[in-house]
Write an enzyme that holds these catalytic residues in place. Structure first.
Site, PDB file in Angstrom:
ATOM      1  N   LYS A  12       0.826  -1.211   0.000  1.00  0.00           N
ATOM      2  CA  LYS A  12       0.000   0.000   0.000  1.00  0.00           C
ATOM      3  C   LYS A  12       0.866   1.270   0.000  1.00  0.00           C
ATOM      4  O   LYS A  12       2.078   1.210   0.255  1.00  0.00           O
ATOM      5  CB  LYS A  12      -0.930  -0.035   1.213  1.00  0.00           C
ATOM      6  CG  LYS A  12      -1.947  -1.188   1.180  1.00  0.00           C
ATOM      7  CD  LYS A  12      -2.975  -1.039   2.293  1.00  0.00           C
ATOM      8  CE  LYS A  12      -4.007  -2.157   2.249  1.00  0.00           C
ATOM      9  NZ  LYS A  12      -5.103  -1.938   3.225  1.00  0.00           N
ATOM     10  N   TYR A  31     -12.288  -2.231  -4.160  1.00  0.00           N
ATOM     11  CA  TYR A  31     -12.808  -2.512  -2.820  1.00  0.00           C
ATOM     12  C   TYR A  31     -14.341  -2.452  -2.782  1.00  0.00           C
ATOM     13  O   TYR A  31     -14.911  -2.212  -1.717  1.00  0.00           O
ATOM     14  CB  TYR A  31     -12.226  -1.531  -1.809  1.00  0.00           C
ATOM     15  CG  TYR A  31     -10.823  -1.865  -1.341  1.00  0.00           C
ATOM     16  CD1 TYR A  31     -10.580  -3.004  -0.575  1.00  0.00           C
ATOM     17  CD2 TYR A  31      -9.735  -1.046  -1.637  1.00  0.00           C
ATOM     18  CE1 TYR A  31      -9.306  -3.315  -0.112  1.00  0.00           C
ATOM     19  CE2 TYR A  31      -8.455  -1.348  -1.181  1.00  0.00           C
ATOM     20  CZ  TYR A  31      -8.254  -2.485  -0.412  1.00  0.00           C
ATOM     21  OH  TYR A  31      -6.996  -2.791   0.043  1.00  0.00           O
ATOM     22  N   ASN A  34      -2.142   0.213   6.682  1.00  0.00           N
ATOM     23  CA  ASN A  34      -1.710  -1.075   7.247  1.00  0.00           C
ATOM     24  C   ASN A  34      -0.799  -1.867   6.308  1.00  0.00           C
ATOM     25  O   ASN A  34      -0.773  -3.096   6.332  1.00  0.00           O
ATOM     26  CB  ASN A  34      -2.914  -1.892   7.726  1.00  0.00           C
ATOM     27  CG  ASN A  34      -3.816  -2.355   6.601  1.00  0.00           C
ATOM     28  OD1 ASN A  34      -3.681  -1.888   5.464  1.00  0.00           O
ATOM     29  ND2 ASN A  34      -4.726  -3.248   6.897  1.00  0.00           N
ATOM     30  N   HIS A  72      -2.195  -5.445   1.532  1.00  0.00           N
ATOM     31  CA  HIS A  72      -3.492  -6.110   1.352  1.00  0.00           C
ATOM     32  C   HIS A  72      -3.211  -7.510   0.835  1.00  0.00           C
ATOM     33  O   HIS A  72      -2.276  -7.719   0.066  1.00  0.00           O
ATOM     34  CB  HIS A  72      -4.350  -5.361   0.316  1.00  0.00           C
ATOM     35  CG  HIS A  72      -5.525  -6.169  -0.144  1.00  0.00           C
ATOM     36  ND1 HIS A  72      -6.687  -6.272   0.580  1.00  0.00           N
ATOM     37  CD2 HIS A  72      -5.681  -6.976  -1.234  1.00  0.00           C
ATOM     38  CE1 HIS A  72      -7.521  -7.078  -0.054  1.00  0.00           C
ATOM     39  NE2 HIS A  72      -6.937  -7.514  -1.160  1.00  0.00           N
ATOM     40  N   GLU A  95      -9.293 -10.616  -7.820  1.00  0.00           N
ATOM     41  CA  GLU A  95      -8.372  -9.510  -7.556  1.00  0.00           C
ATOM     42  C   GLU A  95      -7.149  -9.550  -8.479  1.00  0.00           C
ATOM     43  O   GLU A  95      -6.669  -8.505  -8.926  1.00  0.00           O
ATOM     44  CB  GLU A  95      -7.938  -9.536  -6.090  1.00  0.00           C
ATOM     45  CG  GLU A  95      -9.088  -9.208  -5.156  1.00  0.00           C
ATOM     46  CD  GLU A  95      -8.722  -9.187  -3.683  1.00  0.00           C
ATOM     47  OE1 GLU A  95      -9.579  -8.870  -2.866  1.00  0.00           O
ATOM     48  OE2 GLU A  95      -7.550  -9.488  -3.353  1.00  0.00           O
TER      49      GLU A  95
HETATM   50  P1  CMP Z   1      -7.393  -4.648   3.502  1.00  0.00           P
HETATM   51  O1  CMP Z   1      -6.885  -6.017   3.782  1.00  0.00           O
HETATM   52  O2  CMP Z   1      -6.768  -3.906   2.371  1.00  0.00           O
HETATM   53  O3  CMP Z   1      -8.968  -4.732   3.241  1.00  0.00           O
HETATM   54  C1  CMP Z   1      -9.831  -3.633   3.461  1.00  0.00           C
HETATM   55  C2  CMP Z   1      -9.175  -2.530   4.216  1.00  0.00           C
HETATM   56  O4  CMP Z   1     -10.043  -1.622   4.864  1.00  0.00           O
HETATM   57  C3  CMP Z   1      -8.340  -3.109   5.345  1.00  0.00           C
HETATM   58  O5  CMP Z   1      -7.223  -3.781   4.832  1.00  0.00           O
HETATM   59  C4  CMP Z   1      -8.054  -1.870   6.174  1.00  0.00           C
HETATM   60  O6  CMP Z   1      -6.909  -1.159   5.725  1.00  0.00           O
HETATM   61  C5  CMP Z   1      -9.287  -0.988   5.913  1.00  0.00           C
HETATM   62  N1  CMP Z   1     -10.133  -0.846   7.111  1.00  0.00           N
HETATM   63  C6  CMP Z   1     -10.352   0.306   7.769  1.00  0.00           C
HETATM   64  N2  CMP Z   1     -11.158   0.115   8.819  1.00  0.00           N
HETATM   65  C7  CMP Z   1     -11.462  -1.210   8.849  1.00  0.00           C
HETATM   66  C8  CMP Z   1     -12.248  -2.050   9.701  1.00  0.00           C
HETATM   67  N3  CMP Z   1     -12.902  -1.566  10.755  1.00  0.00           N
HETATM   68  N4  CMP Z   1     -12.317  -3.372   9.420  1.00  0.00           N
HETATM   69  C9  CMP Z   1     -11.678  -3.887   8.342  1.00  0.00           C
HETATM   70  N5  CMP Z   1     -10.915  -3.140   7.487  1.00  0.00           N
HETATM   71  C10 CMP Z   1     -10.790  -1.826   7.745  1.00  0.00           C
END
Ligand code: CMP
Length: 142
Positions: free
Chosen positions: A11, A51, A114, A117, A128
């Site tokens: 990311k 997403y 974070n 992904h 994906e």
């Molecule tokens: P990712 O694995 O990319 O999938 C969806 C993303 O939404 C997740 O990582 C997080 O970066 C973001 N996100 C933000 N808030 C939440 C939440 N409460 N629960 C899950 N994903 C979240």
């Protein structure tokens, strides 16, 4: 264990921290092969399509804004049990809950920023991977 494919995205936060190499090293050292790579900068509209499954969630707009805030590196990974193995190497979505030694524990700052992904199932991995790659862009090591 079956050989699988999964999608990984480094990311914008992790690209900005210059830790692409460290993340790929973890995949390779744990038996995953990079079979396709693409660096791109998503528009908010493209991030929203990627997403779309989260469209109704309260964090959707922030997620789309963040994912379009800078370049990302999309990768197709291949290896035994690749979907679960990638998720294990990433650690929990919220870095505060991520196990020590995982990518998110070491490189993520928040649940939004974070670091990585990873696909959550083989079905979603296929969807994906096809978002970013044509079959001709994927080079299996067999
Ligand atoms: P990712 O694995 O990319 O999938 C969806 C993303 O939404 C997740 O990582 C997080 O970066 C973001 N996100 C933000 N808030 C939440 C939440 N409460 N629960 C899950 N994903 C979240």
């Amino acid at each position: 264990m079956a050989v699988q494919r999964t999608l990984s995205i480094i990311k914008p936060d992790a690209v900005g921290k210059n830790v692409i190499g460290d993340i790929i090293r973890r995949f390779e050292e744990n038996g995953l092969s990079v079979i396709g790579t693409r660096m791109t900068h998503l528009s908010a509209e493209q991030a929203g399509r990627f997403y779309a499954v989260h469209k109704e969630r309260p964090f959707y707009q922030d997620l789309c804004d963040f994912m379009s805030s800078g370049p990302i590196l999309a990768m197709a990974l291949e290896g035994k049990n690749a979907v679960a193995l990638n998720r294990q190497l990433m650690g929990a979505t919220n870095p505060k809950e991520a196990e020590a030694g995982t990518i998110r524990a070491d490189h993520a700052d928040s649940i939004d920023a974070n670091a990585v992904h990873g696909s959550d199932s083989q079905e979603n991995a296929a969807i994906e991977i096809s978002f970013f790659f044509a079959d001709l862009d994927l080079h299996s090591r067999g």
